[in-house]
Design a protein around this motif. Structure first.
Motif, PDB file in Angstrom:
ATOM      1  N   GLN A 242       6.456  68.893  16.140  1.00 17.35           N
ATOM      2  CA  GLN A 242       5.515  67.895  16.664  1.00 17.35           C
ATOM      3  C   GLN A 242       6.297  66.716  17.236  1.00 17.35           C
ATOM      4  O   GLN A 242       7.300  66.291  16.659  1.00 17.35           O
ATOM      5  N   VAL A 243       5.839  66.211  18.377  1.00 18.24           N
ATOM      6  CA  VAL A 243       6.457  65.036  18.993  1.00 18.24           C
ATOM      7  C   VAL A 243       5.384  63.986  19.220  1.00 18.24           C
ATOM      8  O   VAL A 243       4.192  64.289  19.297  1.00 18.24           O
ATOM      9  N   ARG A 244       5.832  62.738  19.311  1.00 22.24           N
ATOM     10  CA  ARG A 244       4.896  61.657  19.629  1.00 22.24           C
ATOM     11  C   ARG A 244       5.528  60.746  20.671  1.00 22.24           C
ATOM     12  O   ARG A 244       6.756  60.607  20.738  1.00 22.24           O
ATOM     13  N   PHE A 245       4.685  60.122  21.474  1.00 25.28           N
ATOM     14  CA  PHE A 245       5.128  59.210  22.524  1.00 25.28           C
ATOM     15  C   PHE A 245       4.723  57.798  22.152  1.00 25.28           C
ATOM     16  O   PHE A 245       3.546  57.534  21.858  1.00 25.28           O
ATOM     17  N   ARG A 246       5.683  56.864  22.172  1.00 20.43           N
ATOM     18  CA  ARG A 246       5.419  55.460  21.880  1.00 20.43           C
ATOM     19  C   ARG A 246       5.682  54.625  23.125  1.00 20.43           C
ATOM     20  O   ARG A 246       6.694  54.835  23.816  1.00 20.43           O
ATOM     21  N   PRO A 247       4.796  53.675  23.447  1.00 21.38           N
ATOM     22  CA  PRO A 247       5.041  52.807  24.610  1.00 21.38           C
ATOM     23  C   PRO A 247       6.369  52.069  24.473  1.00 21.38           C
ATOM     24  O   PRO A 247       6.757  51.651  23.380  1.00 21.38           O
ATOM     25  N   HIS A 248       7.067  51.948  25.572  1.00 22.66           N
ATOM     26  CA  HIS A 248       8.361  51.276  25.561  1.00 22.66           C
ATOM     27  C   HIS A 248       8.589  50.667  26.935  1.00 22.66           C
ATOM     28  O   HIS A 248       7.723  50.750  27.817  1.00 22.66           O
ATOM     29  N   HIS A 249       9.746  50.045  27.138  1.00 18.48           N
ATOM     30  CA  HIS A 249      10.070  49.476  28.454  1.00 18.48           C
ATOM     31  C   HIS A 249      11.459  49.922  28.892  1.00 18.48           C
ATOM     32  O   HIS A 249      12.431  49.783  28.159  1.00 18.48           O
ATOM     33  N   PHE A 250      11.518  50.507  30.084  1.00 16.03           N
ATOM     34  CA  PHE A 250      12.777  50.778  30.772  1.00 16.03           C
ATOM     35  C   PHE A 250      12.628  50.251  32.193  1.00 16.03           C
ATOM     36  O   PHE A 250      11.562  50.404  32.797  1.00 16.03           O
ATOM     37  N   PRO A 251      13.666  49.644  32.751  1.00 16.06           N
ATOM     38  CA  PRO A 251      13.548  49.077  34.102  1.00 16.06           C
ATOM     39  C   PRO A 251      13.281  50.127  35.175  1.00 16.06           C
ATOM     40  O   PRO A 251      12.713  49.815  36.221  1.00 16.06           O
ATOM     41  N   ALA A 257       8.123  55.463  27.809  1.00 20.08           N
ATOM     42  CA  ALA A 257       7.802  55.867  26.438  1.00 20.08           C
ATOM     43  C   ALA A 257       9.052  56.335  25.709  1.00 20.08           C
ATOM     44  O   ALA A 257       9.934  56.972  26.303  1.00 20.08           O
ATOM     45  N   GLU A 258       9.118  55.999  24.431  1.00 17.96           N
ATOM     46  CA  GLU A 258      10.104  56.601  23.537  1.00 17.96           C
ATOM     47  C   GLU A 258       9.473  57.864  22.948  1.00 17.96           C
ATOM     48  O   GLU A 258       8.278  57.874  22.623  1.00 17.96           O
ATOM     49  N   VAL A 259      10.241  58.902  22.808  1.00 21.74           N
ATOM     50  CA  VAL A 259       9.732  60.152  22.260  1.00 21.74           C
ATOM     51  C   VAL A 259      10.365  60.378  20.885  1.00 21.74           C
ATOM     52  O   VAL A 259      11.588  60.355  20.744  1.00 21.74           O
ATOM     53  N   ASP A 260       9.512  60.564  19.892  1.00 16.62           N
ATOM     54  CA  ASP A 260       9.980  60.795  18.527  1.00 16.62           C
ATOM     55  C   ASP A 260       9.680  62.231  18.115  1.00 16.62           C
ATOM     56  O   ASP A 260       8.690  62.836  18.544  1.00 16.62           O
ATOM     57  N   LEU A 261      10.515  62.747  17.263  1.00 17.38           N
ATOM     58  CA  LEU A 261      10.355  64.094  16.712  1.00 17.38           C
ATOM     59  C   LEU A 261       9.999  63.975  15.238  1.00 17.38           C
ATOM     60  O   LEU A 261      10.622  63.192  14.512  1.00 17.38           O
ATOM     61  N   MET A 262       8.964  64.712  14.805  1.00 24.64           N
ATOM     62  CA  MET A 262       8.639  64.675  13.381  1.00 24.64           C
ATOM     63  C   MET A 262       9.866  65.099  12.584  1.00 24.64           C
ATOM     64  O   MET A 262      10.521  66.086  12.901  1.00 24.64           O
ATOM     65  N   CYS A 263      10.185  64.342  11.567  1.00 26.36           N
ATOM     66  CA  CYS A 263      11.375  64.594  10.768  1.00 26.36           C
ATOM     67  C   CYS A 263      11.382  66.036  10.248  1.00 26.36           C
ATOM     68  O   CYS A 263      10.438  66.472   9.584  1.00 26.36           O
ATOM     69  N   PHE A 264      12.438  66.768  10.598  1.00 23.05           N
ATOM     70  CA  PHE A 264      12.529  68.169  10.190  1.00 23.05           C
ATOM     71  C   PHE A 264      12.890  68.313   8.712  1.00 23.05           C
ATOM     72  O   PHE A 264      12.790  69.388   8.147  1.00 23.05           O
ATOM     73  N   ASN A 265      13.294  67.169   8.099  1.00 20.91           N
ATOM     74  CA  ASN A 265      13.679  67.224   6.691  1.00 20.91           C
ATOM     75  C   ASN A 265      12.482  67.034   5.757  1.00 20.91           C
ATOM     76  O   ASN A 265      12.332  67.750   4.765  1.00 20.91           O
ATOM     77  N   CYS A 266      11.592  66.074   6.102  1.00 23.24           N
ATOM     78  CA  CYS A 266      10.450  65.783   5.231  1.00 23.24           C
ATOM     79  C   CYS A 266       9.113  66.134   5.864  1.00 23.24           C
ATOM     80  O   CYS A 266       8.056  65.960   5.237  1.00 23.24           O
ATOM     81  N   HIS A 267       9.133  66.569   7.124  1.00 20.21           N
ATOM     82  CA  HIS A 267       7.904  66.955   7.841  1.00 20.21           C
ATOM     83  C   HIS A 267       6.871  65.821   7.864  1.00 20.21           C
ATOM     84  O   HIS A 267       5.683  66.038   7.636  1.00 20.21           O
ATOM     85  N   GLY A 268       7.364  64.612   8.146  1.00 16.52           N
ATOM     86  CA  GLY A 268       6.471  63.470   8.333  1.00 16.52           C
ATOM     87  C   GLY A 268       6.136  62.688   7.089  1.00 16.52           C
ATOM     88  O   GLY A 268       5.448  61.657   7.170  1.00 16.52           O
ATOM     89  N   LYS A 269       6.620  63.099   5.926  1.00 17.06           N
ATOM     90  CA  LYS A 269       6.279  62.391   4.680  1.00 17.06           C
ATOM     91  C   LYS A 269       7.126  61.147   4.458  1.00 17.06           C
ATOM     92  O   LYS A 269       6.706  60.248   3.738  1.00 17.06           O
ATOM     93  N   GLY A 270       8.321  61.113   5.058  1.00 10.97           N
ATOM     94  CA  GLY A 270       9.214  59.975   4.881  1.00 10.97           C
ATOM     95  C   GLY A 270      10.354  60.313   3.939  1.00 10.97           C
ATOM     96  O   GLY A 270      10.125  60.774   2.823  1.00 10.97           O
ATOM     97  N   CYS A 271      11.588  60.109   4.413  1.00  7.12           N
ATOM     98  CA  CYS A 271      12.768  60.372   3.588  1.00  7.12           C
ATOM     99  C   CYS A 271      13.902  59.492   4.075  1.00  7.12           C
ATOM    100  O   CYS A 271      13.751  58.712   5.022  1.00  7.12           O
ATOM    101  N   SER A 272      15.053  59.601   3.421  1.00  3.40           N
ATOM    102  CA  SER A 272      16.191  58.761   3.791  1.00  3.40           C
ATOM    103  C   SER A 272      16.697  59.084   5.193  1.00  3.40           C
ATOM    104  O   SER A 272      17.216  58.210   5.900  1.00  3.40           O
ATOM    105  N   MET A 273      16.563  60.323   5.608  1.00  3.27           N
ATOM    106  CA  MET A 273      17.059  60.720   6.923  1.00  3.27           C
ATOM    107  C   MET A 273      16.283  60.036   8.037  1.00  3.27           C
ATOM    108  O   MET A 273      16.850  59.639   9.051  1.00  3.27           O
ATOM    109  N   CYS A 274      14.975  59.876   7.860  1.00  2.00           N
ATOM    110  CA  CYS A 274      14.142  59.232   8.895  1.00  2.00           C
ATOM    111  C   CYS A 274      13.803  57.797   8.528  1.00  2.00           C
ATOM    112  O   CYS A 274      12.890  57.209   9.120  1.00  2.00           O
ATOM    113  N   LYS A 275      14.512  57.252   7.529  1.00  2.00           N
ATOM    114  CA  LYS A 275      14.288  55.877   7.070  1.00  2.00           C
ATOM    115  C   LYS A 275      12.841  55.670   6.617  1.00  2.00           C
ATOM    116  O   LYS A 275      12.229  54.637   6.899  1.00  2.00           O
TER     117      LYS A 275
END
Length: 339
Positions: A242-251, A257-275
């Motif tokens: 799963q990916v998500r797009f976040r609004p961002h600014h580039f000239p 948009a910044e593109v994020d990937l769901m953490c493959f370690n915790c599958h979105g639950k939150g862990c040290s790898m994804c802070k």
């Protein structure tokens, strides 16, 4: 004279049996059978013999010569055989010993990932384009809608050779060169080395690799960008990605948009790898800014397009669960043999 011939034959055979070096056989032949040899010297005296003695002595001399030559050849073959036997013993190979293991090289994880990314885009009709690593300020910044005061121009971030020449900080410069030299439709990716003045740590390096993509055509929308990147991520990380797009600014893109990937370690639950966020920031993207299109001679009222840039090291680390970028450059066989 008969006694002399018999004596020569006996001495020759006796001496021949004592020769152990094949190289000495030629000296032996010359001394006994040569033009100035002992046997020839005897034969020269046959003129002094009577007519009755001459054929008898001649027949005996021929027999002595034949016997000596036969013994010489036999000794030569014997010495050759012994030499061959010694050579084979010296070169003997013990087939019961284990063989020497041949180390077979393999592709570096960065190369493996790059080839897989290229395969995905080639399947979507993209071209692979390369460009110079030593770039001008125009292609690296000005043509990308970066004004003079932009932070990326700071010498703390960029390796400048002089005021106008630098080591490229991104492969976006290849996109500009492509838009200047091609007419739409354009579909390219531009992988390559880039340089930034970063301190070396687990996630930063002054040299790393980037893959940038560009599509220019009529009717291109943000939906095309989203579909392209989602397909790439699923091919790399699996269909459940799963990916998500976040609004961002580039000239150089608008919207961005910044593109994020769901953490493959915790599958979105939150862990040290994804802070503890459940998502890992992966790349920047957006619709190509109209000013960038105009700068390259493309009418933004007719054409639109999207662009994105992704770090090769970042996606490689995610695919192989590598937590330190430095491992990719240290050439430690203990690390590389795992791939």
């Amino acid at each position: 004279m008969k006694e002399q011939l018999t004596s020569i034959e006996e001495r020759a055979k006796s001496e021949l049996s004592g020769i152990s070096d094949i190289k000495l056989l030629e000296d032996f032949r010359v001394r006994f059978l040569g033009k100035k040899g002992e046997l020839t010297a005897i034969l020269k005296q046959m003129g002094k013999l009577s007519a009755e003695e001459r054929p008898v002595i001649g027949q005996l001399a021929n027999k002595v010569r034949s016997d000596i030559e036969e013994a010489l050849n036999a000794r030569k073959e014997e010495l050759k055989s012994k030499a061959e036997e010694l050579r084979l013993k010296a070169e003997r190979l013990d087939v019961t010993l284990p063989g020497k293991k041949t180390k077979i090289g393999r592709a570096h994880p960065l190369q493996v990932t790059l080839e897989q990314v290229e395969e995905v885009f080639l399947g979507m009709g993209f071209d692979i384009v390369e460009g110079p690593e030593v770039e001008t300020d125009h292609y690296c910044f000005e043509a990308l809608n970066m004004p003079k005061h932009h932070p990326a121009r700071d010498t703390q971030d960029t390796f400048y050779i002089n005021e106008n020449v630098l080591l490229r900080t991104q492969t976006s410069s290849v996109q500009i060169r492509t838009m200047e030299n091609r007419k739409p439709p354009i579909r390219i990716i531009s992988p390559g080395r880039v340089y930034r003045s970063d301190a070396v740590d687990a996630t930063h390096s002054p040299l790393f690799h980037q893959i940038e993509g560009l599509v220019i055509d009529k009717g291109i929308t943000m939906a095309d960008l989203k579909g392209t990147l989602e397909l790439l991520m699923k091919r790399l990380y699996g269909e459940e990605t799963q990916v998500r797009f976040r609004p961002h600014h580039f000239p150089y893109t608008e919207p961005s948009a910044e593109v994020d990937l769901m953490c493959f370690n915790c599958h979105g639950k939150g862990c040290s790898m994804c802070k503890q966020e459940g998502w890992v920031e992966l790349l920047g993207s957006g619709m190509v800014h109209p000013k960038v299109l105009e700068e390259c001679g493309i009418d933004p009222e007719v054409y639109s397009g999207f662009a994105f840039g992704i770090g090769l090291e970042r996606i490689t680390m995610g695919r192989y669960s590598i937590n330190d970028m430095r491992l990719l450059y240290e050439n430690d066989m203990r690390f590389l043999e795992q791939f």
